[in-house]
Design a protein around this motif. Structure first.
Motif, PDB file in Angstrom:
ATOM      1  N   ILE A   1       0.880  -1.114   0.115  1.00 34.06           N
ATOM      2  CA  ILE A   1       0.166   0.006   0.303  1.00 34.06           C
ATOM      3  C   ILE A   1       0.881   1.333   0.019  1.00 34.06           C
ATOM      4  O   ILE A   1       1.252   1.916   1.030  1.00 34.06           O
ATOM      5  CB  ILE A   1      -0.791   0.004   1.144  1.00 34.06           C
ATOM      6  CG1 ILE A   1      -1.782  -1.283   1.153  1.00 34.06           C
ATOM      7  CG2 ILE A   1      -2.058   1.319   1.109  1.00 34.06           C
ATOM      8  CD1 ILE A   1      -2.742  -1.405   2.398  1.00 34.06           C
ATOM      9  N   THR A   2       1.248   1.752  -1.078  1.00 28.75           N
ATOM     10  CA  THR A   2       2.208   2.751  -1.250  1.00 28.75           C
ATOM     11  C   THR A   2       1.548   3.731  -2.344  1.00 28.75           C
ATOM     12  O   THR A   2       0.493   3.445  -2.954  1.00 28.75           O
ATOM     13  CB  THR A   2       3.482   2.160  -1.845  1.00 28.75           C
ATOM     14  OG1 THR A   2       3.175   1.644  -3.129  1.00 28.75           O
ATOM     15  CG2 THR A   2       4.159   1.384  -0.851  1.00 28.75           C
ATOM     16  N   SER A   3       2.353   4.867  -2.215  1.00 33.33           N
ATOM     17  CA  SER A   3       1.734   6.048  -3.148  1.00 33.33           C
ATOM     18  C   SER A   3       1.875   5.563  -4.613  1.00 33.33           C
ATOM     19  O   SER A   3       1.195   6.566  -5.405  1.00 33.33           O
ATOM     20  CB  SER A   3       2.645   7.255  -2.961  1.00 33.33           C
ATOM     21  OG  SER A   3       3.965   7.004  -3.350  1.00 33.33           O
ATOM     22  N   ASP A   4       2.379   4.721  -5.001  1.00 33.24           N
ATOM     23  CA  ASP A   4       2.184   4.122  -6.548  1.00 33.24           C
ATOM     24  C   ASP A   4       1.011   3.774  -6.894  1.00 33.24           C
ATOM     25  O   ASP A   4       0.768   3.336  -8.173  1.00 33.24           O
ATOM     26  CB  ASP A   4       3.536   3.446  -7.090  1.00 33.24           C
ATOM     27  CG  ASP A   4       3.562   2.265  -6.476  1.00 33.24           C
ATOM     28  OD1 ASP A   4       2.980   2.115  -5.478  1.00 33.24           O
ATOM     29  OD2 ASP A   4       4.225   1.209  -7.015  1.00 33.24           O
ATOM     30  N   ILE A   5       0.014   3.363  -6.047  1.00 30.16           N
ATOM     31  CA  ILE A   5      -1.175   2.809  -6.278  1.00 30.16           C
ATOM     32  C   ILE A   5      -2.397   3.867  -6.369  1.00 30.16           C
ATOM     33  O   ILE A   5      -2.037   4.735  -5.760  1.00 30.16           O
ATOM     34  CB  ILE A   5      -1.623   1.504  -5.817  1.00 30.16           C
ATOM     35  CG1 ILE A   5      -1.687   2.106  -4.324  1.00 30.16           C
ATOM     36  CG2 ILE A   5      -0.492   0.420  -5.931  1.00 30.16           C
ATOM     37  CD1 ILE A   5      -2.246   0.713  -3.283  1.00 30.16           C
ATOM     38  N   LEU A   6      -3.142   3.723  -6.884  1.00 29.64           N
ATOM     39  CA  LEU A   6      -4.425   4.803  -7.121  1.00 29.64           C
ATOM     40  C   LEU A   6      -4.852   4.812  -5.778  1.00 29.64           C
ATOM     41  O   LEU A   6      -5.488   3.868  -5.277  1.00 29.64           O
ATOM     42  CB  LEU A   6      -5.379   4.317  -8.272  1.00 29.64           C
ATOM     43  CG  LEU A   6      -6.499   5.454  -8.440  1.00 29.64           C
ATOM     44  CD1 LEU A   6      -6.055   6.899  -8.764  1.00 29.64           C
ATOM     45  CD2 LEU A   6      -7.593   4.724  -9.432  1.00 29.64           C
ATOM     46  N   LYS A   7      -5.233   6.027  -5.290  1.00 31.94           N
ATOM     47  CA  LYS A   7      -5.942   6.085  -3.997  1.00 31.94           C
ATOM     48  C   LYS A   7      -5.666   5.144  -2.755  1.00 31.94           C
ATOM     49  O   LYS A   7      -6.519   4.495  -2.196  1.00 31.94           O
ATOM     50  CB  LYS A   7      -7.537   6.048  -4.439  1.00 31.94           C
ATOM     51  CG  LYS A   7      -7.721   7.288  -5.112  1.00 31.94           C
ATOM     52  CD  LYS A   7      -9.096   7.099  -5.274  1.00 31.94           C
ATOM     53  CE  LYS A   7      -9.628   8.133  -6.515  1.00 31.94           C
ATOM     54  NZ  LYS A   7     -11.339   8.107  -6.409  1.00 31.94           N
ATOM     55  N   PRO A   8      -4.347   4.953  -2.419  1.00 22.95           N
ATOM     56  CA  PRO A   8      -4.070   3.922  -1.567  1.00 22.95           C
ATOM     57  C   PRO A   8      -4.815   4.120  -0.069  1.00 22.95           C
ATOM     58  O   PRO A   8      -4.765   3.118   0.714  1.00 22.95           O
ATOM     59  CB  PRO A   8      -2.583   4.128  -1.213  1.00 22.95           C
ATOM     60  CG  PRO A   8      -2.232   5.713  -1.438  1.00 22.95           C
ATOM     61  CD  PRO A   8      -3.340   6.018  -2.794  1.00 22.95           C
ATOM     62  N   ALA A   9      -5.335   5.506   0.124  1.00 19.70           N
ATOM     63  CA  ALA A   9      -6.208   5.418   1.406  1.00 19.70           C
ATOM     64  C   ALA A   9      -7.294   4.705   1.376  1.00 19.70           C
ATOM     65  O   ALA A   9      -7.894   4.614   2.484  1.00 19.70           O
ATOM     66  CB  ALA A   9      -6.487   6.985   1.578  1.00 19.70           C
ATOM     67  N   ARG A  10      -7.765   3.992   0.169  1.00 16.58           N
ATOM     68  CA  ARG A  10      -8.737   3.284   0.298  1.00 16.58           C
ATOM     69  C   ARG A  10      -8.385   1.875   1.163  1.00 16.58           C
ATOM     70  O   ARG A  10      -9.437   1.392   1.709  1.00 16.58           O
ATOM     71  CB  ARG A  10      -8.855   2.593  -1.229  1.00 16.58           C
ATOM     72  CG  ARG A  10      -9.183   3.412  -2.200  1.00 16.58           C
ATOM     73  CD  ARG A  10      -9.020   2.643  -3.405  1.00 16.58           C
ATOM     74  NE  ARG A  10      -9.820   3.153  -4.820  1.00 16.58           N
ATOM     75  CZ  ARG A  10      -9.621   2.700  -6.053  1.00 16.58           C
ATOM     76  NH1 ARG A  10      -8.810   1.786  -6.267  1.00 16.58           N
ATOM     77  NH2 ARG A  10     -10.247   3.259  -6.960  1.00 16.58           N
ATOM     78  N   TYR A  11      -7.385   1.788   1.316  1.00 17.48           N
ATOM     79  CA  TYR A  11      -6.760   0.118   2.076  1.00 17.48           C
ATOM     80  C   TYR A  11      -6.252   0.504   3.244  1.00 17.48           C
ATOM     81  O   TYR A  11      -5.896  -0.399   4.028  1.00 17.48           O
ATOM     82  CB  TYR A  11      -5.725  -0.462   1.293  1.00 17.48           C
ATOM     83  CG  TYR A  11      -6.263  -0.338  -0.279  1.00 17.48           C
ATOM     84  CD1 TYR A  11      -7.245  -1.263  -0.773  1.00 17.48           C
ATOM     85  CD2 TYR A  11      -5.521   0.326  -1.123  1.00 17.48           C
ATOM     86  CE1 TYR A  11      -7.647  -1.233  -2.122  1.00 17.48           C
ATOM     87  CE2 TYR A  11      -5.746   0.172  -2.503  1.00 17.48           C
ATOM     88  CZ  TYR A  11      -7.083  -0.661  -2.946  1.00 17.48           C
ATOM     89  OH  TYR A  11      -7.254  -0.504  -4.115  1.00 17.48           O
ATOM     90  N   LEU A  12      -6.614   1.671   3.932  1.00 15.04           N
ATOM     91  CA  LEU A  12      -5.797   1.977   5.433  1.00 15.04           C
ATOM     92  C   LEU A  12      -6.447   1.271   6.405  1.00 15.04           C
ATOM     93  O   LEU A  12      -6.045   0.801   7.290  1.00 15.04           O
ATOM     94  CB  LEU A  12      -5.716   3.392   5.551  1.00 15.04           C
ATOM     95  CG  LEU A  12      -4.942   4.250   4.536  1.00 15.04           C
ATOM     96  CD1 LEU A  12      -4.606   5.665   4.836  1.00 15.04           C
ATOM     97  CD2 LEU A  12      -3.504   3.626   4.489  1.00 15.04           C
TER      98      LEU A  12
END
Length: 895
Positions: free
Chosen positions: A9-20
């Motif tokens: 879960i890193t910044s290179d995926i789209l909308k990583p805050a989805r998975y927090l």
């Protein structure tokens, strides 16, 4: 080799805050203290699933049970899905980050016929066998220990699962029918007891099958005539649909960081609908109608807005306008929260009940859209479908909306309805023109419509479940409408794809033989989203899956309108049908009605509505006979009202409170407070726009007197000095708050901190002169720490030499593309103030280095970005560099 989920879960995926999984009001219960561990798995992307009201309600209810916990999982985006597969890391629950295999029970929401392919995708990503037979076989092949199973129990619920579970029975251990508020806790108790006593998987499923509302497919079989019958005597012949009373308090929860599809508080005001529209499956599957007490609705909204910080709420029902207390509840909330800049939105409404009282409570400082569903363009067709809407009522509702200031209205219509003639189809266009003519006035814009034309798809458990329409007929009717619409101005029209409708019909009214089709379609890449990405690709995948299963002959019947004959209705477009003089029968009524008595794949699902009543209502449709709404008129004798399903609950409405006035934004600024804060941990993966939305909700929850801007769309005066790139951390961010009344600095800090996530620490709060420049105007520089990697071993002396050369230069020129697309040459050296080496770590493969630099960071766009430091290094050193991490130490403000 599997890796830690956090590493993916890193910044290179789209909308990583989805998975927090650490949203406001998320529930985190100790893993070791739970006997039963649930995951509610929504087979859609986070933005859809996290805002689904049923998902939120059941999540809250399960976490309220002692000794049980409930986590969540969603369909990952393609980028994260690819990472999971590449690293062989199983799909996880967002809060605990544990693999789904570690849980006891996984519940999927199945609310759409073609959504099962996403469920298979999630099971595969989780490393869980797709079918119940595979899971049970694995259980028998492994040594069983009490309180432990090889795989979680997999179940589905939702409207589609309740209506016709048969196409999906290969994949689920059990299916829950109807409302889950009481049913799921009962399942949890049985599962806890089964684990304690050491029941095998099959034994526990047999215990679950005794719970009303639980269907265990492996204990049933489909006969040659298509009927589903029990394989054993100790399971019920028919499985009853469960009915529960809505509890609004459980609707309050989960405030996501990212913007969701329904980014607001949603409160259910009425469950069930007794209007009796003959095409409407939700209306048939949710009877009886149950009003929520107005006081409880008001309390839930007021508490929910305070606890969530949302600036918008929605009242939910299949027919909000049939909740008689709607105007009173809406006005009461509008009065109580009139100083909060709150907006009310409603889903599609009954146009015949839309009046000034409802118009007065909608919107806030901004007027939302209005949506009505006349369904058909002529009175005759609306009577056939039992819409209960006259032309006069349609005009009165539209005209009321126009008079109250709405210039754009959305309308939903259907084509392909039983008994429909070309005149009825053209009637849709005629209705639009008529409404536009009637709504004209000096100084007003012409009334414009946004139309959605859907292809009628017959649904199980409705009077029209025996009807079918050929795809060729749909194409002809769509073209007929397109020709008519060309002559109408101020109109936008969207048509539903005919192939999508045909596939929904094929699956929705299918039987157990479709399990292999669903699986093969998923293998060929036909996820639900594929219909929107590429209709051709999705359709080809489904078509190939159907052909490989040897069921293409069956799908052709759907395409030609032969799947289930529409007895008594003339062929669409037939000359006889043009006259409107049609009735049941062509001389052999007994034969036709006996056809309606043939078994259907869903006959073993007891929804409370008798099949005989559906047949009789079909006959009434042939006569264009209206059945009144039994919530407000006489009983329609559908069979639902009983001890098993309850009765209609219609609450007399309270008096409508006097209007307390519209929200007037308080633009008074008496104090400005400047806050220095950090972005740490998971919050680094929250985007700048999401951070601004977070601050808005935080100040609402904290009750801080923040001033508003003026204009048509007032917004709180909260100004973050500078956006931070996604994934970067910081200990030097600045945000200004302008207040309408003075506050003690320490009190402000305490209230703010009480509502902020722990990864947004507050370092300092200071009062600033109102006349002083805002922080975003006063910025001059920013100081960063950069962690950089470069291939091979690079000695400290080499790094120091590079830095000295950078500082010695007066020009370091690079080409820059402006926002308008123009190319310009800029001197990065002018923007670099200081740079120094802090640390170097060497290995054989690469060197990691930490640099500190201070560079220009001005409001006018003269900025030295961290990525541009790499450009400077590459020019000076002549080799490749990569940024591993960016940390902003501080922002430097001018005096």
């Amino acid at each position: 080799m599997a890796v830690l989920v956090e590493e993916l879960i890193t910044s290179d995926i789209l909308k990583p805050a989805r998975y927090l999984g650490n949203e406001h009001l998320a529930v985190h219960k100790p893993w070791d203290k739970a006997t039963v561990r649930w995951v509610l798995t929504y087979p859609e992307v986070y933005e859809v699933g996290a805002s689904n009201l049923g998902h939120i309600i059941l999540y809250n209810i399960l976490n309220a049970q002692p000794d049980q916990l409930c986590d969540r999982s969603y369909l990952p985006g393609p980028d994260l899905g690819a990472k999971l597969r590449q690293t062989q890391t199983p799909l996880f629950a967002v809060e605990s980050k544990r693999s789904l295999r570690e849980f006891d029970i996984l519940g999927f929401s199945l609310s759409y016929e073609l959504g099962a392919t996403n469920i298979l995708e999630m099971l595969d990503l989780a490393g869980i066998p797709l079918t119940w037979h595979q899971r049970q076989k694995a259980e028998k092949n492994q040594s069983f220990t009490p309180s432990s199973y090889s795989y979680p129990f997999i179940f589905a619920g939702g409207q589609t699962a309740t209506s016709n579970p048969e196409p999906y029975t290969d994949f689920f251990d059990f299916i829950v029918l109807g409302d889950g508020e009481e049913l799921l806790p009962e399942i949890g108790l049985v599962l806890a007891e089964g684990k304690t006593t050491g029941l095998s998987r099959e034994e526990l499923l047999l215990d679950l099958a005794q719970i009303p509302g639980v269907y265990v497919p492996q204990f049933y079989e489909m006969g040659e005539n298509g009927a589903v019958k029990p394989l054993r005597a100790d399971v019920p012949e028919k499985i009853i649909r469960r009915v529960a009373t809505p509890i609004p308090a459980y609707s309050i929860g989960l405030v996501p960081y990212v913007e969701t599809v329904h980014d607001r508080l949603t409160i259910e005001i009425r469950r069930g609908c007794t209007r009796g529209c003959r095409f409407c499956q939700p209306g048939m599957l949710t009877r009886p109608a149950r009003d929520v007490e107005p006081e409880k609705v008001v309390e839930a909204i007021e508490a929910g807005m305070r606890e969530t910080g949302y600036n918008e709420f929605s009242l939910l029902s299949l027919s909000c306008s049939d909740y008689l207390s709607l105007p009173a509840v809406g006005m009461e909330i509008k009065n109580r929260l009139k100083n909060e800049n709150i907006t009310l939105s409603l889903p599609s409404q009954r146009v015949d009940r839309f009046d000034k009282n409802i118009a007065n409570i909608l919107g806030g400082t901004r007027q939302g859209s209005l949506t009505f569903a006349p369904e058909a363009g002529t009175q005759r067709m609306r009577d056939i479908v039992n819409k209960g809407l006259t032309n006069d009522e349609l005009l009165r509702g539209i005209k009321t909306a126009w008079e109250q200031g709405w210039d754009k209205i959305k309308l939903y219509f259907m084509i392909g309805l039983p008994g429909e003639t070309d005149a009825d189809v053209i009637g849709i266009a005629e209705t639009v023109k008529w409404l536009q003519r009637e709504c004209r006035g000096k100084g007003r814009r012409p009334l414009s419509f946004n139309l959605t034309i859907s292809n009628f798809t017959p649904k199980p458990h409705t009077p029209f479940q025996w009807h079918s329409v050929s795809t060729a007929e749909f194409e002809r009717k769509q073209e007929l409408l397109r020709q008519e619409f060309r002559r109408i101005r101020n109109l936008k029209v969207n048509f539903t794809d005919i192939r999508l409708s045909a596939m929904e019909d094929f699956v929705g009214r299918g039987d157990r033989s479709l399990g292999k089709v669903l699986r093969r379609a998923w293998e060929l890449g036909a996820g639900m989203d594929s219909w929107y990405d590429s209709v051709e690709t999705a359709f080809d995948a489904w078509g190939k899956a159907i052909a490989e299963a040897g069921l293409d002959w069956k799908y052709r019947k759907v395409e030609t309108g032969e799947a289930v004959r529409s007895w008594g209705f003339p062929a669409e477009g037939n000359a006889e049908s043009q006259s409107g003089d049609w009735e049941l029968g062509n001389g052999d009524e007994d034969k036709q009605m006996s056809y309606l008595d043939l078994p259907l794949p869903w006959d073993h699902i007891d929804t409370g509505i008798e099949k005989k009543w559906l047949q009789e209502d079909l006959k009434r449709a042939l006569e264009a006979a209206i059945v009144p709404d039994c919530s407000f008129d006489g009983c329609s004798h559908c069979g639902v009202c009983s001890p098993d399903f309850g009765h209609n609950i219609v609450i007399e409405p309270p008096a409508i409170p006097e209007f307390g006035g519209n929200f007037v934004p308080n633009t008074t600024k008496v104090q400005r407070l400047r806050v220095w804060f950090g972005k740490q941990g998971d919050i680094a993966l929250v985007s700048h726009l999401d951070l601004m939305r977070l601050f808005d909700r935080v100040v609402r929850r904290a009750g801080l007197p923040v001033a508003f801007s003026g204009g048509f769309h007032p917004h709180p005066r909260i100004a973050v000095a500078s956006a931070l790139s996604l994934g970067s951390t910081s200990s030097g961010e600045i945000v200004d708050f302008e207040l309408t009344q003075p506050m003690n600095v320490e009190d402000f800090r305490r209230q703010l901190v009480s509502q902020l996530p722990s990864d947004l620490p507050i370092y300092q709060v200071e009062e600033i002169n109102l006349k002083a420049p805002a922080a975003n105007q006063a910025m001059e520089a920013a100081e960063y720490l950069l962690t950089i990697s470069t291939p091979g071993e690079v000695a400290t002396a080499t790094w120091q030499a590079w830095i000295e050369e950078i500082l010695a230069r007066t020009e370091i020129l690079v080409e820059h593309t402006t926002k308008s697309g123009k190319q310009q040459i800029i001197n990065l050296r002018d923007r670099l103030f200081t740079i120094e080496l802090l640390q170097t770590d060497m290995s054989l493969s690469e060197t990691h280095t930490i640099l500190r630099y201070q560079g220009s960071c001005r409001h006018d766009g003269v900025i030295l970005r961290p990525e541009q430091i790499l450009s400077i290094l590459e020019i000076v050193a002549g080799q490749e560099f990569h940024i591993l991490h960016i940390h902003r130490n501080r922002l430097v403000l001018g005096t």
